[in-house]
Design a protein around this motif. Sequence first.
Motif, PDB file in Angstrom:
ATOM      1  N   GLN A  37       1.044  -1.222   0.001  1.00 40.27           N
ATOM      2  CA  GLN A  37      -0.180  -0.077  -0.023  1.00 40.27           C
ATOM      3  C   GLN A  37       1.035   1.252  -0.039  1.00 40.27           C
ATOM      4  O   GLN A  37       0.668   2.234  -0.874  1.00 40.27           O
ATOM      5  N   LEU A  38       2.009   1.219   0.739  1.00 42.38           N
ATOM      6  CA  LEU A  38       2.989   2.446   0.534  1.00 42.38           C
ATOM      7  C   LEU A  38       3.443   2.401  -0.775  1.00 42.38           C
ATOM      8  O   LEU A  38       3.363   3.644  -1.192  1.00 42.38           O
ATOM      9  N   GLY A  39       3.742   1.399  -1.421  1.00 39.33           N
ATOM     10  CA  GLY A  39       4.456   1.563  -2.622  1.00 39.33           C
ATOM     11  C   GLY A  39       3.230   2.266  -3.585  1.00 39.33           C
ATOM     12  O   GLY A  39       3.684   2.931  -4.566  1.00 39.33           O
ATOM     13  N   GLU A  40       2.233   1.856  -3.386  1.00 37.00           N
ATOM     14  CA  GLU A  40       0.895   2.461  -4.257  1.00 37.00           C
ATOM     15  C   GLU A  40       0.959   3.911  -4.116  1.00 37.00           C
ATOM     16  O   GLU A  40       0.857   4.637  -4.988  1.00 37.00           O
ATOM     17  N   LEU A  41       0.908   4.140  -3.033  1.00 40.26           N
ATOM     18  CA  LEU A  41       0.949   5.636  -2.550  1.00 40.26           C
ATOM     19  C   LEU A  41       2.148   6.389  -3.005  1.00 40.26           C
ATOM     20  O   LEU A  41       2.110   7.629  -3.799  1.00 40.26           O
ATOM     21  N   LEU A  42       3.371   5.794  -3.013  1.00 40.73           N
ATOM     22  CA  LEU A  42       4.842   6.628  -3.637  1.00 40.73           C
ATOM     23  C   LEU A  42       4.395   6.556  -4.985  1.00 40.73           C
ATOM     24  O   LEU A  42       5.329   7.216  -5.619  1.00 40.73           O
ATOM     25  N   ALA A  43       3.771   5.753  -5.766  1.00 42.13           N
ATOM     26  CA  ALA A  43       3.739   5.591  -7.269  1.00 42.13           C
ATOM     27  C   ALA A  43       3.602   6.971  -7.853  1.00 42.13           C
ATOM     28  O   ALA A  43       4.066   7.436  -8.855  1.00 42.13           O
ATOM     29  N   GLY A  49      15.103   9.349  -4.896  1.00 44.81           N
ATOM     30  CA  GLY A  49      16.117   8.775  -4.007  1.00 44.81           C
ATOM     31  C   GLY A  49      15.474   7.325  -3.451  1.00 44.81           C
ATOM     32  O   GLY A  49      14.958   6.654  -3.875  1.00 44.81           O
ATOM     33  N   ARG A  50      16.281   7.206  -2.400  1.00 41.94           N
ATOM     34  CA  ARG A  50      16.502   5.844  -1.629  1.00 41.94           C
ATOM     35  C   ARG A  50      14.881   5.418  -1.197  1.00 41.94           C
ATOM     36  O   ARG A  50      14.036   6.282  -0.500  1.00 41.94           O
ATOM     37  N   ILE A  51      14.161   4.452  -1.642  1.00 36.10           N
ATOM     38  CA  ILE A  51      13.003   3.917  -1.000  1.00 36.10           C
ATOM     39  C   ILE A  51      13.383   2.378  -0.931  1.00 36.10           C
ATOM     40  O   ILE A  51      13.785   1.628  -1.648  1.00 36.10           O
ATOM     41  N   ASP A  52      13.201   1.903   0.348  1.00 32.98           N
ATOM     42  CA  ASP A  52      13.601   0.662   0.796  1.00 32.98           C
ATOM     43  C   ASP A  52      12.548  -0.430   0.671  1.00 32.98           C
ATOM     44  O   ASP A  52      12.725  -1.550   0.403  1.00 32.98           O
ATOM     45  N   HIS A  53      11.083  -0.025   0.707  1.00 31.78           N
ATOM     46  CA  HIS A  53      10.179  -0.960   0.310  1.00 31.78           C
ATOM     47  C   HIS A  53      10.220  -2.030   1.406  1.00 31.78           C
ATOM     48  O   HIS A  53      10.285  -3.266   0.917  1.00 31.78           O
ATOM     49  N   ASP A  54      10.240  -1.634   2.715  1.00 31.30           N
ATOM     50  CA  ASP A  54      10.329  -2.738   3.538  1.00 31.30           C
ATOM     51  C   ASP A  54       9.354  -2.317   4.934  1.00 31.30           C
ATOM     52  O   ASP A  54       8.975  -1.163   4.691  1.00 31.30           O
ATOM     53  N   GLU A  55       9.197  -3.059   5.678  1.00 28.10           N
ATOM     54  CA  GLU A  55       8.277  -2.909   6.923  1.00 28.10           C
ATOM     55  C   GLU A  55       8.727  -1.714   7.618  1.00 28.10           C
ATOM     56  O   GLU A  55       7.717  -1.086   8.272  1.00 28.10           O
ATOM     57  N   ALA A  56      10.066  -1.627   7.982  1.00 25.06           N
ATOM     58  CA  ALA A  56      10.503  -0.814   8.735  1.00 25.06           C
ATOM     59  C   ALA A  56      10.520   0.686   8.392  1.00 25.06           C
ATOM     60  O   ALA A  56       9.998   1.647   8.897  1.00 25.06           O
ATOM     61  N   GLU A  57      10.488   0.772   7.009  1.00 24.71           N
ATOM     62  CA  GLU A  57      10.266   2.185   6.242  1.00 24.71           C
ATOM     63  C   GLU A  57       8.658   2.450   6.453  1.00 24.71           C
ATOM     64  O   GLU A  57       8.356   3.531   6.753  1.00 24.71           O
ATOM     65  N   ARG A  58       7.904   1.433   6.344  1.00 20.90           N
ATOM     66  CA  ARG A  58       6.337   1.768   6.321  1.00 20.90           C
ATOM     67  C   ARG A  58       6.173   2.144   7.826  1.00 20.90           C
ATOM     68  O   ARG A  58       5.320   3.205   7.850  1.00 20.90           O
ATOM     69  N   ARG A  59       6.755   1.510   8.681  1.00 18.01           N
ATOM     70  CA  ARG A  59       6.301   2.005  10.124  1.00 18.01           C
ATOM     71  C   ARG A  59       6.816   3.426  10.199  1.00 18.01           C
ATOM     72  O   ARG A  59       6.292   4.200  11.056  1.00 18.01           O
ATOM     73  N   GLU A  60       7.963   3.883   9.928  1.00 17.73           N
ATOM     74  CA  GLU A  60       8.934   4.984   9.879  1.00 17.73           C
ATOM     75  C   GLU A  60       7.649   6.078   9.313  1.00 17.73           C
ATOM     76  O   GLU A  60       7.429   7.334   9.667  1.00 17.73           O
TER      77      GLU A  60
END
Length: 181
Positions: A37-43, A49-60
């Motif tokens: 879902q975060l990936g869809e929002l960021l589309a 720049g840096r996008i990790d596409h992981d759970e830690a990033e989603r929480r932050e």
Amino acid sequence: MHFAPDTEEALEFAVVLANTDAGASRSGTDEIATVAQLGELLADAPYSGRIDHDEAERREVALARAQIREVWTLGRDDAVAVVNRMLREARALPYLTRHDGSDWHMHATEPDAPLAERIRVEAALALIDVIRMNEMDRLRVCAADDCTGLFVDLSRNGSKRFCTVRCGNRMNMVAFRARHA
């Protein structure tokens, strides 16, 4: 009301992000509850720049969303403290850059900084303009009875009251029915 294009872009993304919260989203659920879902929002987001596409990033990013929702409802002087803290915690150092078809604009973090940090700092930079121009009243919560959606009123006369046309129409229908009851 006119702000610099990058300020408007950052404010508009802040609104989109803030309105993914379960209490404000159209679906009534957390709309960045998963990495997908975060990936869809960021589309459609202006972040390079840096996008990790992981759970830690989603929480932050969810924490950044909460911080943005908080500052949106503060008065001007209280907002200053939060904005300054956001910049200080990121050790922000503003610089001008031009990329991806955008003209000169400000960044204050490196492209490899964590996404949530870049979101917070870009929101903070935009909020600096809002505060300096004494336009905090342009940052609003929807006036609909059952909505907590945020929006930025960029209209000329500053009269926008609802986050979407849908909320405005719904409240107009409620008022119409009340008048004719």
